[in-house]
Design a protein around this motif. Structure first.
Motif, PDB file in Angstrom:
ATOM      1  N   GLU A  34      -8.636 -36.544   8.413  1.00 47.60           N
ATOM      2  CA  GLU A  34      -7.575 -36.842   9.374  1.00 47.60           C
ATOM      3  C   GLU A  34      -7.812 -38.189  10.065  1.00 47.60           C
ATOM      4  OE1 GLU A  34      -6.078 -33.727  12.003  1.00 47.60           O
ATOM      5  OE2 GLU A  34      -7.209 -32.284  10.795  1.00 47.60           O
ATOM      6  N   ALA A  35      -9.055 -38.462  10.431  1.00 43.40           N
ATOM      7  CA  ALA A  35      -9.359 -39.725  11.110  1.00 43.40           C
ATOM      8  C   ALA A  35      -9.178 -40.910  10.169  1.00 43.40           C
ATOM      9  CB  ALA A  35     -10.780 -39.697  11.659  1.00 43.40           C
ATOM     10  N   VAL A  36      -9.547 -40.752   8.910  1.00 47.09           N
ATOM     11  CA  VAL A  36      -9.348 -41.829   7.936  1.00 47.09           C
ATOM     12  C   VAL A  36      -7.854 -42.070   7.740  1.00 47.09           C
ATOM     13  CG1 VAL A  36      -9.568 -42.464   5.497  1.00 47.09           C
ATOM     14  CG2 VAL A  36     -11.547 -41.553   6.733  1.00 47.09           C
ATOM     15  N   ALA A  37      -7.085 -40.987   7.622  1.00 48.11           N
ATOM     16  CA  ALA A  37      -5.628 -41.130   7.475  1.00 48.11           C
ATOM     17  C   ALA A  37      -5.043 -41.834   8.692  1.00 48.11           C
ATOM     18  CB  ALA A  37      -4.979 -39.757   7.288  1.00 48.11           C
ATOM     19  N   TRP A  38      -5.572 -41.514   9.875  1.00 49.08           N
ATOM     20  CA  TRP A  38      -5.126 -42.170  11.112  1.00 49.08           C
ATOM     21  C   TRP A  38      -5.426 -43.666  11.061  1.00 49.08           C
ATOM     22  CZ3 TRP A  38      -7.764 -44.936  14.827  1.00 49.08           C
ATOM     23  CH2 TRP A  38      -7.103 -45.166  16.027  1.00 49.08           C
ATOM     24  N   ALA A  39      -6.643 -44.029  10.647  1.00 47.48           N
ATOM     25  CA  ALA A  39      -7.038 -45.444  10.575  1.00 47.48           C
ATOM     26  C   ALA A  39      -6.204 -46.201   9.547  1.00 47.48           C
ATOM     27  CB  ALA A  39      -8.521 -45.554  10.241  1.00 47.48           C
ATOM     28  N   VAL A  40      -5.936 -45.581   8.415  1.00 53.09           N
ATOM     29  CA  VAL A  40      -5.112 -46.210   7.376  1.00 53.09           C
ATOM     30  C   VAL A  40      -3.684 -46.393   7.886  1.00 53.09           C
ATOM     31  CG1 VAL A  40      -4.081 -45.862   5.091  1.00 53.09           C
ATOM     32  CG2 VAL A  40      -6.518 -45.382   5.451  1.00 53.09           C
ATOM     33  N   ARG A  41      -3.162 -45.386   8.572  1.00 52.00           N
ATOM     34  CA  ARG A  41      -1.804 -45.452   9.111  1.00 52.00           C
ATOM     35  C   ARG A  41      -1.638 -46.601  10.107  1.00 52.00           C
ATOM     36  NH1 ARG A  41      -1.653 -40.549  10.267  1.00 52.00           N
ATOM     37  NH2 ARG A  41      -1.974 -40.556  12.523  1.00 52.00           N
ATOM     38  N   HIS A  42      -2.704 -46.911  10.817  1.00 55.31           N
ATOM     39  CA  HIS A  42      -2.660 -47.995  11.803  1.00 55.31           C
ATOM     40  C   HIS A  42      -3.175 -49.315  11.230  1.00 55.31           C
ATOM     41  CE1 HIS A  42      -1.258 -45.595  15.136  1.00 55.31           C
ATOM     42  NE2 HIS A  42      -2.090 -44.646  14.769  1.00 55.31           N
ATOM     43  N   ASP A  43      -3.324 -49.353   9.908  1.00 56.29           N
ATOM     44  CA  ASP A  43      -3.689 -50.586   9.206  1.00 56.29           C
ATOM     45  C   ASP A  43      -5.049 -51.129   9.643  1.00 56.29           C
ATOM     46  OD1 ASP A  43      -3.217 -52.559   7.299  1.00 56.29           O
ATOM     47  OD2 ASP A  43      -2.369 -53.938   8.777  1.00 56.29           O
ATOM     48  N   LEU A  44      -5.964 -50.230   9.975  1.00 54.75           N
ATOM     49  CA  LEU A  44      -7.313 -50.653  10.353  1.00 54.75           C
ATOM     50  C   LEU A  44      -8.224 -50.760   9.139  1.00 54.75           C
ATOM     51  CD1 LEU A  44      -7.792 -48.436  13.539  1.00 54.75           C
ATOM     52  CD2 LEU A  44      -6.880 -50.765  13.384  1.00 54.75           C
ATOM     53  N   CYS A  45      -7.902 -50.034   8.088  1.00 58.11           N
ATOM     54  CA  CYS A  45      -8.659 -50.142   6.834  1.00 58.11           C
ATOM     55  C   CYS A  45      -7.776 -49.662   5.688  1.00 58.11           C
ATOM     56  CB  CYS A  45      -9.964 -49.340   6.891  1.00 58.11           C
ATOM     57  SG  CYS A  45      -9.760 -47.554   6.995  1.00 58.11           S
ATOM     58  N   ALA A  46      -8.146 -50.045   4.478  1.00 54.42           N
ATOM     59  CA  ALA A  46      -7.400 -49.627   3.289  1.00 54.42           C
ATOM     60  C   ALA A  46      -7.881 -48.242   2.858  1.00 54.42           C
ATOM     61  CB  ALA A  46      -7.606 -50.634   2.160  1.00 54.42           C
ATOM     62  N   PRO A  47      -7.015 -47.440   2.247  1.00 56.38           N
ATOM     63  CA  PRO A  47      -7.398 -46.072   1.879  1.00 56.38           C
ATOM     64  C   PRO A  47      -8.545 -45.992   0.874  1.00 56.38           C
ATOM     65  CG  PRO A  47      -5.249 -46.649   0.961  1.00 56.38           C
ATOM     66  CD  PRO A  47      -5.602 -47.733   1.929  1.00 56.38           C
ATOM     67  N   ASP A  48      -8.725 -47.034   0.070  1.00 57.00           N
ATOM     68  CA  ASP A  48      -9.793 -47.012  -0.930  1.00 57.00           C
ATOM     69  C   ASP A  48     -10.983 -47.891  -0.530  1.00 57.00           C
ATOM     70  OD1 ASP A  48      -8.401 -49.364  -1.092  1.00 57.00           O
ATOM     71  OD2 ASP A  48      -8.413 -49.458  -3.297  1.00 57.00           O
ATOM     72  N   SER A  49     -11.044 -48.292   0.742  1.00 53.95           N
ATOM     73  CA  SER A  49     -12.120 -49.170   1.198  1.00 53.95           C
ATOM     74  C   SER A  49     -13.433 -48.408   1.386  1.00 53.95           C
ATOM     75  CB  SER A  49     -11.730 -49.834   2.523  1.00 53.95           C
ATOM     76  OG  SER A  49     -11.628 -48.857   3.546  1.00 53.95           O
ATOM     77  N   THR A  50     -14.516 -49.179   1.479  1.00 52.77           N
ATOM     78  CA  THR A  50     -15.825 -48.577   1.737  1.00 52.77           C
ATOM     79  C   THR A  50     -15.822 -47.827   3.055  1.00 52.77           C
ATOM     80  OG1 THR A  50     -16.922 -50.346   0.501  1.00 52.77           O
ATOM     81  CG2 THR A  50     -18.287 -49.062   2.021  1.00 52.77           C
ATOM     82  N   ASN A  51     -15.197 -48.393   4.078  1.00 51.33           N
ATOM     83  CA  ASN A  51     -15.139 -47.726   5.381  1.00 51.33           C
ATOM     84  C   ASN A  51     -14.406 -46.397   5.302  1.00 51.33           C
ATOM     85  OD1 ASN A  51     -16.528 -49.536   7.182  1.00 51.33           O
ATOM     86  ND2 ASN A  51     -14.853 -50.970   6.905  1.00 51.33           N
ATOM     87  N   ALA A  52     -13.343 -46.355   4.521  1.00 53.51           N
ATOM     88  CA  ALA A  52     -12.583 -45.108   4.394  1.00 53.51           C
ATOM     89  C   ALA A  52     -13.388 -44.033   3.668  1.00 53.51           C
ATOM     90  CB  ALA A  52     -11.278 -45.367   3.655  1.00 53.51           C
ATOM     91  N   ARG A  53     -14.275 -44.452   2.775  1.00 50.10           N
ATOM     92  CA  ARG A  53     -15.064 -43.491   1.997  1.00 50.10           C
ATOM     93  C   ARG A  53     -16.428 -43.182   2.608  1.00 50.10           C
ATOM     94  NH1 ARG A  53     -14.048 -47.346  -1.925  1.00 50.10           N
ATOM     95  NH2 ARG A  53     -16.292 -47.584  -2.228  1.00 50.10           N
ATOM     96  N   SER A  54     -16.751 -43.796   3.723  1.00 59.55           N
ATOM     97  CA  SER A  54     -18.114 -43.709   4.256  1.00 59.55           C
ATOM     98  C   SER A  54     -18.393 -42.460   5.085  1.00 59.55           C
ATOM     99  CB  SER A  54     -18.402 -44.942   5.111  1.00 59.55           C
ATOM    100  OG  SER A  54     -17.543 -44.944   6.236  1.00 59.55           O
ATOM    101  N   ARG A  55     -17.389 -41.690   5.384  1.00 57.37           N
ATOM    102  CA  ARG A  55     -17.500 -40.459   6.193  1.00 57.37           C
ATOM    103  C   ARG A  55     -18.012 -40.753   7.609  1.00 57.37           C
ATOM    104  NH1 ARG A  55     -19.920 -35.687   7.560  1.00 57.37           N
ATOM    105  NH2 ARG A  55     -18.632 -33.829   7.231  1.00 57.37           N
ATOM    106  N   ILE A  56     -17.555 -41.862   8.167  1.00 57.49           N
ATOM    107  CA  ILE A  56     -17.909 -42.222   9.539  1.00 57.49           C
ATOM    108  C   ILE A  56     -17.464 -41.124  10.502  1.00 57.49           C
ATOM    109  CG2 ILE A  56     -17.430 -43.824  11.439  1.00 57.49           C
ATOM    110  CD1 ILE A  56     -17.006 -45.995   9.254  1.00 57.49           C
TER     111      ILE A  56
END
Length: 204
Positions: A34-56
């Motif tokens: 949900e948080a990754v989807a939120w960040a992608v929706r707000h254009d903070l990172c790309a859905p396939d980026s390292t940050n999106a896959r890092s489980r922050i």
């Protein structure tokens, strides 16, 4: 020489048992998505980026295993925003005036999101949305504590940006004070206690 020899121990390995065993948040994986989807929706990172896959966000959730889901999710979104913002701030290293102005804008956006901003960008929009998430699940006292922790963190951000450019070498005291503030510890302590149902004063 091995550390075990220095300590006078006859074993090759030492097992360390934590006082409180690790216990992941029951919704950690879902919160991360949900948080990754939120960040992608707000254009903070790309859905396939390292940050999106890092489980922050999932890691932040696992650090608060007893926290209520809504508050942990709100902070996980903030955590995603904060880590990505910190990286973005590095891109302004060559322009300290722009960095300082942007830090001020983000402070205002978190503290007074209804005030019209001078600029409109993804970082300001993101922190405004974080503020709305907090308002949806926290009372006024908790909100004030979180904003205070956020402000302390940004004071550290500003201090670092200026100390790096000041001709005079910073003192040990200045560096320690800056690093403690820039670590974001104030907001982490606040949300950990708030999400877990504990009430601590700033002094505690």
């Amino acid at each position: 020489m091995k550390m075990t020899e220095v300590l006078g121990l006859a074993v090759d390995e030492i097992s360390i048992w934590p006082v409180v065993p690790f216990r992941p948040h029951p919704d950690g994986d879902a919160i991360d998505k949900e948080a990754v989807a939120w960040a992608v929706r707000h254009d903070l990172c790309a859905p396939d980026s390292t940050n999106a896959r890092s489980r922050i966000a999932g890691t932040l959730a696992d650090c608060m295993p007893f926290g209520s889901r809504d508050k942990v999710l709100a902070y996980a979104c903030y955590g995603m925003w904060a880590i990505l913002w910190d990286d973005y701030l590095d891109t302004l290293a060559a322009d300290p005036v722009e960095a300082g102005l942007h830090i001020a804008e983000v402070l205002w956006a978190a503290d007074r999101p209804v005030v019209a901003a001078v600029r409109d960008d993804r970082w300001l929009n993101g922190v405004r949305e974080v503020r709305r998430l907090w308002e949806g699940c926290m009372d006024q006292a908790d909100m004030e504590r979180l904003v205070a922790g956020h402000t302390e963190w940004f004071a550290g951000q500003l201090s670092k940006a200026m100390l790096m450019r000041r001709p005079a070498r910073p003192t040990v005291e200045e560096v320690l004070r800056m690093r403690i503030a820039k670590s974001g510890l104030g907001s982490v302590v606040t949300i950990t206690t708030v999400a877990g149902g504990y009430r601590l004063t700033a002094e505690e």
